[in-house]
Design a protein around this motif. Structure first.
Motif, PDB file in Angstrom:
ATOM      1  N   ILE A  30       0.589  -0.864   0.104  1.00  0.00           N
ATOM      2  CA  ILE A  30       0.192  -0.199   0.248  1.00  0.00           C
ATOM      3  C   ILE A  30       0.797   1.237  -0.074  1.00  0.00           C
ATOM      4  CG2 ILE A  30      -1.702   1.092   1.325  1.00  0.00           C
ATOM      5  CD1 ILE A  30      -2.323  -1.266   2.351  1.00  0.00           C
ATOM      6  N   THR A  31       0.967   1.990  -1.018  1.00  0.00           N
ATOM      7  CA  THR A  31       2.066   3.067  -1.462  1.00  0.00           C
ATOM      8  C   THR A  31       0.478   4.161  -1.544  1.00  0.00           C
ATOM      9  OG1 THR A  31       1.921   2.529  -3.329  1.00  0.00           O
ATOM     10  CG2 THR A  31       3.484   2.029  -2.179  1.00  0.00           C
ATOM     11  N   GLY A  32       1.153   5.121  -1.412  1.00  0.00           N
ATOM     12  CA  GLY A  32       1.114   6.598  -2.299  1.00  0.00           C
ATOM     13  C   GLY A  32       0.934   7.941  -1.182  1.00  0.00           C
ATOM     14  N   THR A  33       0.488   8.842  -1.621  1.00  0.00           N
ATOM     15  CA  THR A  33       1.126  10.462  -1.328  1.00  0.00           C
ATOM     16  C   THR A  33      -0.043  10.220  -0.403  1.00  0.00           C
ATOM     17  OG1 THR A  33       1.310  10.962  -2.893  1.00  0.00           O
ATOM     18  CG2 THR A  33       0.945  13.110  -1.411  1.00  0.00           C
ATOM     19  N   ARG A  34      -1.075  10.203  -0.868  1.00  0.00           N
ATOM     20  CA  ARG A  34      -2.492   9.985   0.764  1.00  0.00           C
ATOM     21  C   ARG A  34      -3.630   8.566   0.420  1.00  0.00           C
ATOM     22  NH1 ARG A  34      -7.153  14.170   0.223  1.00  0.00           N
ATOM     23  NH2 ARG A  34      -7.298  13.787  -1.393  1.00  0.00           N
ATOM     24  N   VAL A  35      -3.403   8.208   1.903  1.00  0.00           N
ATOM     25  CA  VAL A  35      -4.234   6.786   1.849  1.00  0.00           C
ATOM     26  C   VAL A  35      -5.675   7.314   2.085  1.00  0.00           C
ATOM     27  CG1 VAL A  35      -4.394   4.226   2.236  1.00  0.00           C
ATOM     28  CG2 VAL A  35      -2.080   5.164   1.771  1.00  0.00           C
ATOM     29  N   LEU A  36      -6.492   6.712   1.296  1.00  0.00           N
ATOM     30  CA  LEU A  36      -7.755   7.406   1.685  1.00  0.00           C
ATOM     31  C   LEU A  36      -8.726   6.099   2.127  1.00  0.00           C
ATOM     32  CD1 LEU A  36      -8.118  10.144  -0.662  1.00  0.00           C
ATOM     33  CD2 LEU A  36      -8.036  10.266   1.676  1.00  0.00           C
ATOM     34  N   ASN A  37      -9.076   5.313   3.008  1.00  0.00           N
ATOM     35  CA  ASN A  37      -9.685   4.122   2.923  1.00  0.00           C
ATOM     36  C   ASN A  37     -11.152   4.705   3.543  1.00  0.00           C
ATOM     37  OD1 ASN A  37      -7.974   2.466   4.190  1.00  0.00           O
ATOM     38  ND2 ASN A  37      -7.865   4.338   6.039  1.00  0.00           N
ATOM     39  N   VAL A  38     -12.252   3.384   2.422  1.00  0.00           N
ATOM     40  CA  VAL A  38     -13.487   3.870   1.563  1.00  0.00           C
ATOM     41  C   VAL A  38     -14.339   2.635   2.076  1.00  0.00           C
ATOM     42  CG1 VAL A  38     -14.650   4.233   0.011  1.00  0.00           C
ATOM     43  CG2 VAL A  38     -12.829   5.383  -0.271  1.00  0.00           C
ATOM     44  N   ALA A  39     -15.205   2.797   2.701  1.00  0.00           N
ATOM     45  CA  ALA A  39     -16.055   1.908   3.086  1.00  0.00           C
ATOM     46  C   ALA A  39     -17.485   1.852   2.321  1.00  0.00           C
ATOM     47  CB  ALA A  39     -16.142   1.895   4.695  1.00  0.00           C
ATOM     48  N   THR A  40     -18.015   2.795   1.619  1.00  0.00           N
ATOM     49  CA  THR A  40     -19.563   3.074   0.923  1.00  0.00           C
ATOM     50  C   THR A  40     -19.220   3.333  -0.435  1.00  0.00           C
ATOM     51  OG1 THR A  40     -19.809   5.013   1.582  1.00  0.00           O
ATOM     52  CG2 THR A  40     -20.289   3.368   3.504  1.00  0.00           C
ATOM     53  N   GLU A  41     -19.852   3.165  -1.239  1.00  0.00           N
ATOM     54  CA  GLU A  41     -20.411   3.808  -2.618  1.00  0.00           C
ATOM     55  C   GLU A  41     -20.528   5.144  -2.151  1.00  0.00           C
ATOM     56  OE1 GLU A  41     -21.795   5.155  -6.504  1.00  0.00           O
ATOM     57  OE2 GLU A  41     -22.784   5.528  -4.256  1.00  0.00           O
ATOM     58  N   PRO A  42     -21.470   5.856  -1.443  1.00  0.00           N
ATOM     59  CA  PRO A  42     -20.820   7.219  -1.561  1.00  0.00           C
ATOM     60  C   PRO A  42     -19.517   7.315  -0.836  1.00  0.00           C
ATOM     61  CG  PRO A  42     -22.998   6.441  -0.004  1.00  0.00           C
ATOM     62  CD  PRO A  42     -22.051   5.709  -0.734  1.00  0.00           C
ATOM     63  N   GLN A  43     -18.696   7.308  -0.294  1.00  0.00           N
ATOM     64  CA  GLN A  43     -17.692   7.778   0.257  1.00  0.00           C
ATOM     65  C   GLN A  43     -16.647   7.633  -1.229  1.00  0.00           C
ATOM     66  OE1 GLN A  43     -16.362   5.423   3.556  1.00  0.00           O
ATOM     67  NE2 GLN A  43     -17.262   6.348   5.024  1.00  0.00           N
ATOM     68  N   LEU A  44     -16.771   6.461  -1.700  1.00  0.00           N
ATOM     69  CA  LEU A  44     -16.186   6.043  -2.458  1.00  0.00           C
ATOM     70  C   LEU A  44     -16.324   8.034  -3.700  1.00  0.00           C
ATOM     71  CD1 LEU A  44     -14.322   5.126  -5.023  1.00  0.00           C
ATOM     72  CD2 LEU A  44     -16.119   3.264  -5.325  1.00  0.00           C
ATOM     73  N   GLN A  45     -17.258   8.060  -4.231  1.00  0.00           N
ATOM     74  CA  GLN A  45     -18.125   8.941  -4.991  1.00  0.00           C
ATOM     75  C   GLN A  45     -17.338  10.191  -4.823  1.00  0.00           C
ATOM     76  OE1 GLN A  45     -19.094   8.480  -8.139  1.00  0.00           O
ATOM     77  NE2 GLN A  45     -19.618   6.470  -8.105  1.00  0.00           N
ATOM     78  N   THR A  46     -17.363  10.584  -2.931  1.00  0.00           N
ATOM     79  CA  THR A  46     -17.137  11.126  -2.939  1.00  0.00           C
ATOM     80  C   THR A  46     -15.632  11.573  -2.913  1.00  0.00           C
ATOM     81  OG1 THR A  46     -18.415  12.044  -0.530  1.00  0.00           O
ATOM     82  CG2 THR A  46     -16.890  12.989  -1.120  1.00  0.00           C
ATOM     83  N   ALA A  47     -14.070  11.007  -2.096  1.00  0.00           N
ATOM     84  CA  ALA A  47     -13.418  10.263  -1.995  1.00  0.00           C
ATOM     85  C   ALA A  47     -12.597  10.646  -4.011  1.00  0.00           C
ATOM     86  CB  ALA A  47     -12.830   9.211  -2.555  1.00  0.00           C
ATOM     87  N   MET A  48     -13.570  10.088  -4.750  1.00  0.00           N
ATOM     88  CA  MET A  48     -13.677  10.074  -6.250  1.00  0.00           C
ATOM     89  C   MET A  48     -13.368  11.945  -7.106  1.00  0.00           C
ATOM     90  SD  MET A  48     -12.677   7.935  -7.402  1.00  0.00           S
ATOM     91  CE  MET A  48     -12.432   7.694  -9.378  1.00  0.00           C
ATOM     92  N   GLY A  49     -14.162  12.992  -6.401  1.00  0.00           N
ATOM     93  CA  GLY A  49     -14.555  14.113  -6.588  1.00  0.00           C
ATOM     94  C   GLY A  49     -13.287  14.449  -5.911  1.00  0.00           C
ATOM     95  N   ASN A  50     -13.191  14.111  -4.725  1.00  0.00           N
ATOM     96  CA  ASN A  50     -11.676  15.536  -4.172  1.00  0.00           C
ATOM     97  C   ASN A  50     -10.361  14.984  -4.658  1.00  0.00           C
ATOM     98  OD1 ASN A  50     -13.208  17.121  -3.290  1.00  0.00           O
ATOM     99  ND2 ASN A  50     -13.665  15.216  -1.608  1.00  0.00           N
ATOM    100  N   LEU A  51     -10.004  13.258  -5.500  1.00  0.00           N
ATOM    101  CA  LEU A  51      -8.847  13.378  -6.102  1.00  0.00           C
ATOM    102  C   LEU A  51      -7.770  14.493  -6.206  1.00  0.00           C
ATOM    103  CD1 LEU A  51      -8.330   9.916  -6.038  1.00  0.00           C
ATOM    104  CD2 LEU A  51      -8.938  10.463  -8.876  1.00  0.00           C
ATOM    105  N   GLN A  52      -6.798  13.798  -5.710  1.00  0.00           N
ATOM    106  CA  GLN A  52      -5.686  14.588  -5.673  1.00  0.00           C
ATOM    107  C   GLN A  52      -3.877  13.243  -6.398  1.00  0.00           C
ATOM    108  OE1 GLN A  52      -4.209  16.623  -2.708  1.00  0.00           O
ATOM    109  NE2 GLN A  52      -5.976  17.316  -1.932  1.00  0.00           N
ATOM    110  N   ASN A  53      -3.768  14.503  -7.257  1.00  0.00           N
ATOM    111  CA  ASN A  53      -2.170  13.409  -7.918  1.00  0.00           C
ATOM    112  C   ASN A  53      -1.716  12.772  -6.138  1.00  0.00           C
ATOM    113  OD1 ASN A  53      -1.976  14.508  -9.877  1.00  0.00           O
ATOM    114  ND2 ASN A  53      -1.229  16.051 -10.183  1.00  0.00           N
ATOM    115  N   GLY A  54      -0.805  11.047  -6.893  1.00  0.00           N
ATOM    116  CA  GLY A  54      -0.699  10.538  -6.398  1.00  0.00           C
ATOM    117  C   GLY A  54      -1.711   9.853  -4.358  1.00  0.00           C
ATOM    118  N   ASP A  55      -2.864   9.486  -5.477  1.00  0.00           N
ATOM    119  CA  ASP A  55      -4.061   9.188  -3.874  1.00  0.00           C
ATOM    120  C   ASP A  55      -4.041   7.602  -3.956  1.00  0.00           C
ATOM    121  OD1 ASP A  55      -4.541  11.411  -3.034  1.00  0.00           O
ATOM    122  OD2 ASP A  55      -6.222  12.123  -3.762  1.00  0.00           O
ATOM    123  N   THR A  56      -3.889   6.941  -2.889  1.00  0.00           N
ATOM    124  CA  THR A  56      -4.809   5.670  -3.606  1.00  0.00           C
ATOM    125  C   THR A  56      -6.053   5.553  -2.307  1.00  0.00           C
ATOM    126  OG1 THR A  56      -2.279   4.832  -3.199  1.00  0.00           O
ATOM    127  CG2 THR A  56      -3.739   3.052  -1.309  1.00  0.00           C
TER     128      THR A  56
END
Length: 125
Positions: A30-56
Protein backbone atom coordinates in the motif's frame (compact mmCIF):
# COMPACT_ATOMS: atom_id res chain seq x y z
CA UNK A 1 13.72 -39.61 -38.74
CA UNK A 2 13.05 -40.41 -35.09
CA UNK A 3 10.75 -38.25 -32.99
CA UNK A 4 11.61 -37.63 -29.40
CA UNK A 5 8.68 -37.28 -27.06
CA UNK A 6 9.16 -35.46 -23.82
CA UNK A 7 7.03 -36.17 -20.74
CA UNK A 8 5.50 -32.68 -20.67
CA UNK A 9 2.08 -34.03 -19.72
CA UNK A 10 3.55 -35.40 -16.51
CA UNK A 11 4.72 -31.91 -15.51
CA UNK A 12 1.39 -30.19 -16.22
CA UNK A 13 -0.21 -31.06 -12.84
CA UNK A 14 2.78 -29.58 -11.05
CA UNK A 15 2.45 -26.30 -12.97
CA UNK A 16 -1.28 -26.00 -12.26
CA UNK A 17 -0.77 -26.65 -8.55
CA UNK A 18 1.53 -23.62 -8.29
CA UNK A 19 -0.56 -21.23 -10.41
CA UNK A 20 -2.33 -18.36 -8.67
CA UNK A 21 -6.09 -18.61 -8.76
CA UNK A 22 -8.31 -15.54 -9.22
CA UNK A 23 -8.46 -13.59 -6.03
CA UNK A 24 -5.27 -15.06 -4.62
CA UNK A 25 -2.58 -12.89 -6.20
CA UNK A 26 0.08 -11.64 -3.83
CA UNK A 27 -0.98 -8.32 -2.30
CA UNK A 28 0.73 -5.20 -3.60
CA UNK A 29 2.26 -2.89 -1.00
CA UNK A 30 0.00 0.00 0.00
CA UNK A 31 1.61 3.20 -1.22
CA UNK A 32 0.51 6.72 -2.11
CA UNK A 33 0.94 10.36 -1.21
CA UNK A 34 -2.40 10.09 0.60
CA UNK A 35 -4.13 6.83 1.50
CA UNK A 36 -7.89 7.31 1.74
CA UNK A 37 -9.93 4.54 3.37
CA UNK A 38 -13.34 4.05 1.79
CA UNK A 39 -16.16 1.83 3.09
CA UNK A 40 -19.30 2.90 1.17
CA UNK A 41 -20.24 3.88 -2.38
CA UNK A 42 -21.04 7.51 -1.38
CA UNK A 43 -17.60 7.74 0.30
CA UNK A 44 -16.03 6.34 -2.87
CA UNK A 45 -17.77 8.95 -5.05
CA UNK A 46 -16.71 11.74 -2.67
CA UNK A 47 -13.10 10.51 -2.70
CA UNK A 48 -13.18 10.43 -6.52
CA UNK A 49 -14.45 14.01 -6.56
CA UNK A 50 -11.57 15.13 -4.32
CA UNK A 51 -8.87 13.03 -6.02
CA UNK A 52 -5.31 14.40 -6.01
CA UNK A 53 -2.15 13.29 -7.77
CA UNK A 54 -0.62 10.30 -5.97
CA UNK A 55 -3.76 9.28 -4.06
CA UNK A 56 -4.51 5.69 -3.13
CA UNK A 57 -8.13 4.78 -2.46
CA UNK A 58 -8.20 1.72 -0.22
CA UNK A 59 -11.62 0.09 -0.45
CA UNK A 60 -13.00 -1.96 2.42
CA UNK A 61 -14.37 -5.40 1.55
CA UNK A 62 -17.88 -5.31 0.10
CA UNK A 63 -19.93 -4.58 -2.99
CA UNK A 64 -20.09 -1.00 -4.24
CA UNK A 65 -23.18 -0.54 -6.45
CA UNK A 66 -21.97 2.35 -8.56
CA UNK A 67 -24.25 5.36 -9.07
CA UNK A 68 -21.70 6.95 -11.43
CA UNK A 69 -18.66 5.61 -13.26
CA UNK A 70 -15.38 6.34 -11.48
CA UNK A 71 -13.61 8.95 -13.61
CA UNK A 72 -9.92 9.73 -13.13
CA UNK A 73 -9.41 12.90 -15.14
CA UNK A 74 -6.10 14.74 -15.09
CA UNK A 75 -4.83 13.10 -11.89
CA UNK A 76 -1.66 11.05 -12.13
CA UNK A 77 -0.24 8.14 -10.12
CA UNK A 78 -3.64 7.19 -8.73
CA UNK A 79 -4.40 3.77 -7.25
CA UNK A 80 -7.84 2.29 -6.59
CA UNK A 81 -7.60 -0.99 -4.76
CA UNK A 82 -8.85 -3.48 -2.21
CA UNK A 83 -6.54 -4.81 0.47
CA UNK A 84 -5.94 -8.26 -1.08
CA UNK A 85 -7.47 -10.72 -3.50
CA UNK A 86 -9.92 -9.73 -6.19
CA UNK A 87 -13.13 -11.26 -4.88
CA UNK A 88 -13.49 -9.23 -1.67
CA UNK A 89 -14.17 -5.85 -3.29
CA UNK A 90 -16.70 -5.61 -6.13
CA UNK A 91 -17.53 -2.52 -8.18
CA UNK A 92 -20.91 -3.28 -9.75
CA UNK A 93 -22.64 -1.45 -12.60
CA UNK A 94 -26.24 -1.79 -13.70
CA UNK A 95 -25.73 -4.57 -16.22
CA UNK A 96 -23.65 -4.96 -19.34
CA UNK A 97 -26.71 -5.63 -21.48
CA UNK A 98 -28.91 -3.09 -19.72
CA UNK A 99 -29.66 -0.16 -22.04
CA UNK A 100 -30.70 1.80 -18.93
CA UNK A 101 -27.19 1.89 -17.43
CA UNK A 102 -27.67 5.52 -16.40
CA UNK A 103 -24.45 7.19 -15.25
CA UNK A 104 -22.48 3.92 -15.19
CA UNK A 105 -21.33 3.10 -18.73
CA UNK A 106 -17.88 2.17 -17.34
CA UNK A 107 -16.60 0.88 -14.03
CA UNK A 108 -13.45 3.00 -14.05
CA UNK A 109 -12.39 5.43 -16.77
CA UNK A 110 -8.97 7.09 -16.73
CA UNK A 111 -7.05 9.48 -18.97
CA UNK A 112 -4.11 9.95 -16.61
CA UNK A 113 -0.70 8.32 -16.40
CA UNK A 114 0.15 5.49 -14.03
CA UNK A 115 -3.32 4.43 -12.95
CA UNK A 116 -3.26 1.26 -10.85
CA UNK A 117 -6.39 -0.82 -10.30
CA UNK A 118 -5.72 -3.76 -8.01
CA UNK A 119 -7.34 -6.35 -5.77
CA UNK A 120 -10.93 -5.81 -6.87
CA UNK A 121 -13.52 -7.03 -9.37
CA UNK A 122 -15.47 -4.83 -11.80
CA UNK A 123 -18.65 -6.33 -13.19
CA UNK A 124 -21.86 -5.46 -15.04
CA UNK A 125 -20.55 -2.39 -16.86
Amino acid sequence: MKLKLFPVALLAPLCVANAASPGNASPLPITGTRVLNVATEPQLQTAMGNLQNGDTLLLADGTYNLTTSLYINGRHNVTIRGTAGSANVVLAGKGMDNSNYGNVPFGIWSNDTNTTIAHLTILDT
